[in-house]
Motif scaffolding. Sequence first.
Motif, short mmCIF file in Angstrom:
data_model
loop_
_atom_site.label_atom_id
_atom_site.label_comp_id
_atom_site.label_asym_id
_atom_site.label_seq_id
_atom_site.Cartn_x
_atom_site.Cartn_y
_atom_site.Cartn_z
N GLY A 110 0.79 -1.23 0.00
CA GLY A 110 0.00 0.00 0.00
C GLY A 110 0.82 1.26 0.00
O GLY A 110 1.55 1.57 -0.95
N GLU A 111 0.72 2.06 1.08
CA GLU A 111 1.35 3.37 1.12
C GLU A 111 2.86 3.31 1.17
O GLU A 111 3.52 4.34 1.04
CB GLU A 111 0.81 4.18 2.30
CG GLU A 111 -0.59 4.71 2.07
CD GLU A 111 -0.71 5.57 0.81
OE1 GLU A 111 0.22 6.36 0.51
OE2 GLU A 111 -1.72 5.44 0.11
N THR A 117 0.17 2.16 -5.75
CA THR A 117 -1.21 2.09 -5.26
C THR A 117 -2.12 3.03 -6.04
O THR A 117 -3.21 2.64 -6.48
CB THR A 117 -1.24 2.47 -3.77
OG1 THR A 117 -0.50 1.50 -3.02
CG2 THR A 117 -2.66 2.54 -3.24
N ASN A 121 -5.22 1.87 -8.58
CA ASN A 121 -6.59 2.34 -8.33
C ASN A 121 -7.16 3.06 -9.54
O ASN A 121 -8.30 2.85 -9.94
CB ASN A 121 -6.62 3.25 -7.11
CG ASN A 121 -6.72 2.50 -5.80
OD1 ASN A 121 -7.38 1.48 -5.73
ND2 ASN A 121 -6.07 3.00 -4.77
N THR A 140 -8.60 -5.79 -7.72
CA THR A 140 -7.16 -5.90 -7.62
C THR A 140 -6.62 -6.56 -8.88
O THR A 140 -7.36 -7.23 -9.61
CB THR A 140 -6.76 -6.71 -6.37
OG1 THR A 140 -5.34 -6.66 -6.20
CG2 THR A 140 -7.19 -8.17 -6.50
N ARG A 345 -3.05 5.61 5.63
CA ARG A 345 -3.68 5.07 4.43
C ARG A 345 -4.59 6.15 3.85
O ARG A 345 -5.63 6.47 4.40
CB ARG A 345 -4.50 3.83 4.78
CG ARG A 345 -3.63 2.64 5.20
CD ARG A 345 -4.48 1.40 5.43
NE ARG A 345 -3.65 0.26 5.79
CZ ARG A 345 -4.13 -0.95 6.05
NH1 ARG A 345 -5.43 -1.17 5.98
NH2 ARG A 345 -3.31 -1.93 6.39
N GLN A 349 -6.48 0.36 -0.87
CA GLN A 349 -5.25 -0.36 -1.21
C GLN A 349 -5.57 -1.70 -1.88
O GLN A 349 -5.93 -2.67 -1.21
CB GLN A 349 -4.41 -0.58 0.04
CG GLN A 349 -3.96 0.73 0.65
CD GLN A 349 -3.01 0.54 1.81
OE1 GLN A 349 -2.25 -0.41 1.84
NE2 GLN A 349 -3.06 1.44 2.76
#
Length: 487
Positions: A110-111, A117, A121, A140, A345, A349
């Motif tokens: 994630g971050e 990320t 998205n 995903t 976040r 994610q």
Amino acid sequence: MVDSEASEDERLWQWVAGYAQQYRSSLGVRPVAAGVDSRAIAQKLSELDALPQSGKPALECIQELVALAEPGITSMSGPRFAGWVVGGTLPAALAADWLTSTWDQNAGVGEGAPAATAFENAALAWVAALLRLPEAVKGTLVTGAMSANFCCLAAARGHLLEAAGWDVQQHGLFGAPALRVLVGNERHETIDKAVRLLGLGKRSLTCIEADGQGRLRPSVLARELDRCADPVVVCAQAGNVNSGSFDSLSEIADCVTRHRERHGPSSVWLHIDGAFGLWARAAEPHAPALAALADAAERADSWATDAHKILNVPYDSGIALCREPRSLRRAMETGGAYLDSGQPRTTFQPGLLGPELSRRARGFALWAALRHLGAAGVSELVARYAENARCFAQAIGGQAGLRVLNDVCFNQVVVLLDAKAGTEPAAWTIQVVRALQAEGTCYATPSSWHGRPVIRFSFCNATTTQEDALRMAGALGRVIAEEQARE
């Protein structure tokens, strides 16, 4: 050309870039099939010394790799490769894929990889919009359509059992309520594999009769649902692996709606395996009739597809999408204090929605392909596949000894051969396939459909033209004539 004044690393990058450009430029003219089989490559590899104590310079190593591998490389990214349903690679997506490896981001955390990320998205939002799916859909990127089906059916399993009072994430399947999976007789084998991996077992499958083109019969599905009191997953198909046909998604969705009215909103889950066919929905405005093949797909609860097969993104671009992201997240999420990047976040994610923790940043290549094509380019691309398939089918339609068995509704063409006198149909089909591959103009693969050996041609490469389709048809006719004349 490699600059002699450059550093060792720079010389490596220059040589590889030059070779890659040369290889890509040759795809339109080189023989499609590999020149040797895997045994020949394995023999060459076995002749090398055992792993040495001291290594080679990187450039020498890569040049040796190319020399050894090149004879066994099939031109799968070329315009006349029609085997399986694998697609090619758009230049923009390939370049983004090189950068993906260069940047070396772990998109599972994630971050810790904010660009990965954000781009994933953004790319998935574009995909959902192109496929005209509900706004709430999240998903995903996974390795391929097999993994996408697995993720979606895992979400379905958790959702349905939770509604039945059972938390499969906490308690597993021992003692859980029965869960049934209704599938068409001609579903893709990856559905069966996903069911096995999820611990449901193949006996949970109930196979629904299909029509002559491989489409699940909604009337039979309705009767089976009427007899079903257990939680149930219905798997529909957008794009039969042989014929390319589409289940009647609207009628299937109606069956699901009626079942929910009788048994409750969480009694059934509708999943669509749209590994390649789901992209037909993006054919508007170039081919509205093509887009209509997947009408009502938006009424499903989950969707599996693959950007490599139709969109021509490099491998590792399967797509799992879910109407209710919570179900997918509960099935797939992993955790651990050591995974925290220390950053808040700030976005959803997607790395938490798939089975892998360590994985490459797949979103860059998908984003680049979509940004390069735009909605109009995707529409035109999808329509062109269908046009090429129809062109090929029409070109072989008048040739002796050949019959097209399927209604060519999308990108697949199923060809039946009249066997040479004294030759079994299956043996004759394999003989022609091997001769066609050896001839070099194109590459197709054998299959079996309704108990008959066939050759299946799949049109899903962005560089294929109608001229290529005609060349492929001509090559097939020539090869059959030559094999017929052979003693």
